[in-house]
Structures are given as structure tokens and as C-alpha cells.
Design a protein around this motif. Structure first.
Motif, PDB file in Angstrom:
ATOM      1  N   GLU A   1     -24.070 -16.493   5.587  1.00 11.66           N
ATOM      2  CA  GLU A   1     -23.063 -15.580   5.055  1.00 11.66           C
ATOM      3  C   GLU A   1     -21.893 -16.320   4.423  1.00 11.66           C
ATOM      4  O   GLU A   1     -21.361 -15.889   3.392  1.00 11.66           O
ATOM      5  N   SER A   2     -21.485 -17.444   5.000  1.00  9.89           N
ATOM      6  CA  SER A   2     -20.359 -18.190   4.435  1.00  9.89           C
ATOM      7  C   SER A   2     -20.687 -18.695   3.032  1.00  9.89           C
ATOM      8  O   SER A   2     -19.843 -18.656   2.133  1.00  9.89           O
ATOM      9  N   ILE A   3     -21.911 -19.138   2.824  1.00 12.58           N
ATOM     10  CA  ILE A   3     -22.338 -19.597   1.500  1.00 12.58           C
ATOM     11  C   ILE A   3     -22.392 -18.418   0.541  1.00 12.58           C
ATOM     12  O   ILE A   3     -21.979 -18.521  -0.621  1.00 12.58           O
ATOM     13  N   ALA A   4     -22.888 -17.277   1.013  1.00 15.58           N
ATOM     14  CA  ALA A   4     -22.942 -16.071   0.172  1.00 15.58           C
ATOM     15  C   ALA A   4     -21.542 -15.684  -0.297  1.00 15.58           C
ATOM     16  O   ALA A   4     -21.338 -15.345  -1.466  1.00 15.58           O
ATOM     17  N   ARG A   5     -20.572 -15.753   0.605  1.00 11.27           N
ATOM     18  CA  ARG A   5     -19.187 -15.404   0.241  1.00 11.27           C
ATOM     19  C   ARG A   5     -18.626 -16.383  -0.799  1.00 11.27           C
ATOM     20  O   ARG A   5     -17.945 -15.977  -1.740  1.00 11.27           O
ATOM     21  N   GLU A   6     -18.916 -17.668  -0.638  1.00 13.98           N
ATOM     22  CA  GLU A   6     -18.434 -18.677  -1.592  1.00 13.98           C
ATOM     23  C   GLU A   6     -19.045 -18.459  -2.974  1.00 13.98           C
ATOM     24  O   GLU A   6     -18.345 -18.508  -3.992  1.00 13.98           O
ATOM     25  N   ILE A   7     -20.349 -18.233  -3.026  1.00 15.31           N
ATOM     26  CA  ILE A   7     -21.038 -18.010  -4.304  1.00 15.31           C
ATOM     27  C   ILE A   7     -20.509 -16.740  -4.964  1.00 15.31           C
ATOM     28  O   ILE A   7     -20.196 -16.718  -6.153  1.00 15.31           O
ATOM     29  N   PHE A   8     -20.388 -15.670  -4.197  1.00 11.14           N
ATOM     30  CA  PHE A   8     -19.901 -14.395  -4.731  1.00 11.14           C
ATOM     31  C   PHE A   8     -18.496 -14.562  -5.306  1.00 11.14           C
ATOM     32  O   PHE A   8     -18.209 -14.103  -6.419  1.00 11.14           O
ATOM     33  N   ALA A   9     -17.618 -15.238  -4.573  1.00  8.27           N
ATOM     34  CA  ALA A   9     -16.241 -15.450  -5.034  1.00  8.27           C
ATOM     35  C   ALA A   9     -16.222 -16.278  -6.318  1.00  8.27           C
ATOM     36  O   ALA A   9     -15.444 -15.998  -7.237  1.00  8.27           O
ATOM     37  N   ALA A  10     -17.073 -17.292  -6.394  1.00 10.72           N
ATOM     38  CA  ALA A  10     -17.116 -18.128  -7.601  1.00 10.72           C
ATOM     39  C   ALA A  10     -17.594 -17.317  -8.801  1.00 10.72           C
ATOM     40  O   ALA A  10     -17.033 -17.425  -9.894  1.00 10.72           O
ATOM     41  N   LEU A  11     -18.620 -16.489  -8.612  1.00 14.42           N
ATOM     42  CA  LEU A  11     -19.132 -15.658  -9.706  1.00 14.42           C
ATOM     43  C   LEU A  11     -18.141 -14.556 -10.092  1.00 14.42           C
ATOM     44  O   LEU A  11     -18.076 -14.147 -11.247  1.00 14.42           O
ATOM     45  N   GLU A  12     -17.369 -14.089  -9.127  1.00 14.55           N
ATOM     46  CA  GLU A  12     -16.390 -13.024  -9.359  1.00 14.55           C
ATOM     47  C   GLU A  12     -15.210 -13.514 -10.200  1.00 14.55           C
ATOM     48  O   GLU A  12     -14.577 -12.726 -10.903  1.00 14.55           O
ATOM     49  N   ASP A  13     -14.917 -14.801 -10.168  1.00 14.58           N
ATOM     50  CA  ASP A  13     -13.777 -15.358 -10.889  1.00 14.58           C
ATOM     51  C   ASP A  13     -13.918 -15.084 -12.389  1.00 14.58           C
ATOM     52  O   ASP A  13     -14.780 -15.637 -13.046  1.00 14.58           O
ATOM     53  N   GLY A  14     -13.080 -14.216 -12.911  1.00 14.38           N
ATOM     54  CA  GLY A  14     -13.135 -13.831 -14.317  1.00 14.38           C
ATOM     55  C   GLY A  14     -14.165 -12.754 -14.600  1.00 14.38           C
ATOM     56  O   GLY A  14     -14.321 -12.333 -15.744  1.00 14.38           O
ATOM     57  N   GLY A  15     -14.858 -12.311 -13.567  1.00 13.12           N
ATOM     58  CA  GLY A  15     -15.892 -11.289 -13.727  1.00 13.12           C
ATOM     59  C   GLY A  15     -15.465  -9.964 -13.125  1.00 13.12           C
ATOM     60  O   GLY A  15     -14.272  -9.677 -13.003  1.00 13.12           O
ATOM     61  N   GLN A  16     -16.461  -9.176 -12.721  1.00 13.04           N
ATOM     62  CA  GLN A  16     -16.201  -7.843 -12.200  1.00 13.04           C
ATOM     63  C   GLN A  16     -17.147  -7.554 -11.033  1.00 13.04           C
ATOM     64  O   GLN A  16     -18.366  -7.713 -11.153  1.00 13.04           O
ATOM     65  N   VAL A  17     -16.578  -7.121  -9.920  1.00 14.82           N
ATOM     66  CA  VAL A  17     -17.395  -6.740  -8.767  1.00 14.82           C
ATOM     67  C   VAL A  17     -17.998  -5.364  -9.035  1.00 14.82           C
ATOM     68  O   VAL A  17     -17.279  -4.406  -9.314  1.00 14.82           O
TER      69      VAL A  17
END
Length: 145
Positions: free
Chosen positions: A94-110
Motif C-alpha cells: 500500500e505504501s508503494i501504491a500511495r507513492e505511485i498514485f501521488a507521483a502520477l497525480e502531480d499535475g494530473g487529475q484524480v
């Protein structure tokens, strides 16, 4: 018979930026980059200096998966809506999932925030700043038997 499949992402002049963004966000390694300028010159289709710097093919290794990249050939139409094909990522932690999600979210849209679902302890959908949509899914632990 064995068949391999991998996503091939096409961008409009910003492949290099996207490649290094995904290398960091997905904890991958760039295997190689070939530009249009690396190809033998064709007098019937001369390239400008700017065109020669565009990426013809790039390869990013992410875990056991391969992502391929290219810029559209100059003068070719490009449409990127990011909704027809989505890339699913399956980190085991889960910690890796959160890091990847946050990195992809930067400048993007949830699209769907990371959350517990019926099939996953942590699942979410994000469209990144390049218009590519990712599903981040941590697999439910299987009972030991």
C-alpha cells in the motif's frame, strides 16, 4: 506459442519529458532512446533539426513490464484523450501504491481517490498530466491454505 503485450504510448513532441516522468513515478529504468535523427537520412523525407531530436522509440522497464514510447511523426495528427486505454498498476504494498498514485497525480487529475474497495484494500484511478489514465490496485491478500 508465447505472445508478449505491452503498452506503447505516443506523445506529441514531449515523449522525453513523459519518459523521465514515468521513470521516476513508476520506479522504472530507461532501457533506451532512439530519435528520428538516429535513422538514416531519407532525401525524399528530409527532417529539420527539431524533428531529428524527437523520440522515435523509447523503452522503459517497470518491474517485469515494458512500456514503449514515441513522439508522433512530425506532421501526423495526434489525439490523446487517455480514456480508451488505461494502464493498470499492481503494487504489492500500500505504501508503494500511495507513492505511485501521488507521483502520477502531480499535475494530473484524480478520477477516483485511493480507497478500500470490495476487491482491493487500496484502489484508485488517476489521469496524469500527459492525459494517460492509470488504475492503481493493491491485490487483496490471498488466504494461506
Amino acid at each position: 506459442m508465447s505472445i508478449g503485450l505491452n503498452p506503447y504510448l505516443v506523445f506529441n513532441g514531449n515523449t522525453r519529458e513523459a519518459l523521465y516522468f514515468y521513470e521516476k513515478a513508476l520506479r522504472g529504468n530507461v532501457v533506451g532512446i532512439m530519435t528520428f535523427g538516429d535513422l538514416p537520412e531519407d532525401p525524399n523525407h528530409p527532417l529539420t533539426d527539431e524533428m531529428k531530436t524527437l523520440v522515435m522509440h523509447a523503452h522503459l522497464k517497470v518491474g517485469d513490464a515494458d512500456l514503449m514510447f514515441s513522439d508522433t511523426f512530425p506532421g501526423t495528427a495526434h489525439k490523446a484523450d487517455g480514456d480508451t486505454v488505461q494502464i493498470a498498476i499492481h503494487p504489492t504494498e500500500e505504501s508503494i501504491a500511495r507513492e505511485i498514485f501521488a507521483a502520477l497525480e502531480d499535475g494530473g487529475q484524480v478520477v477516483m481517490p485511493l480507497q478500500k474497495t470490495d476487491w482491493s484494500p487500496l484502489y484508485g484511478i488517476v489521469k496524469d498530466k500527459f492525459g494517460v489514465t492509470f488504475q492503481v490496485n493493491v491485490a487483496e491478500e490471498q488466504p494461506q491454505g
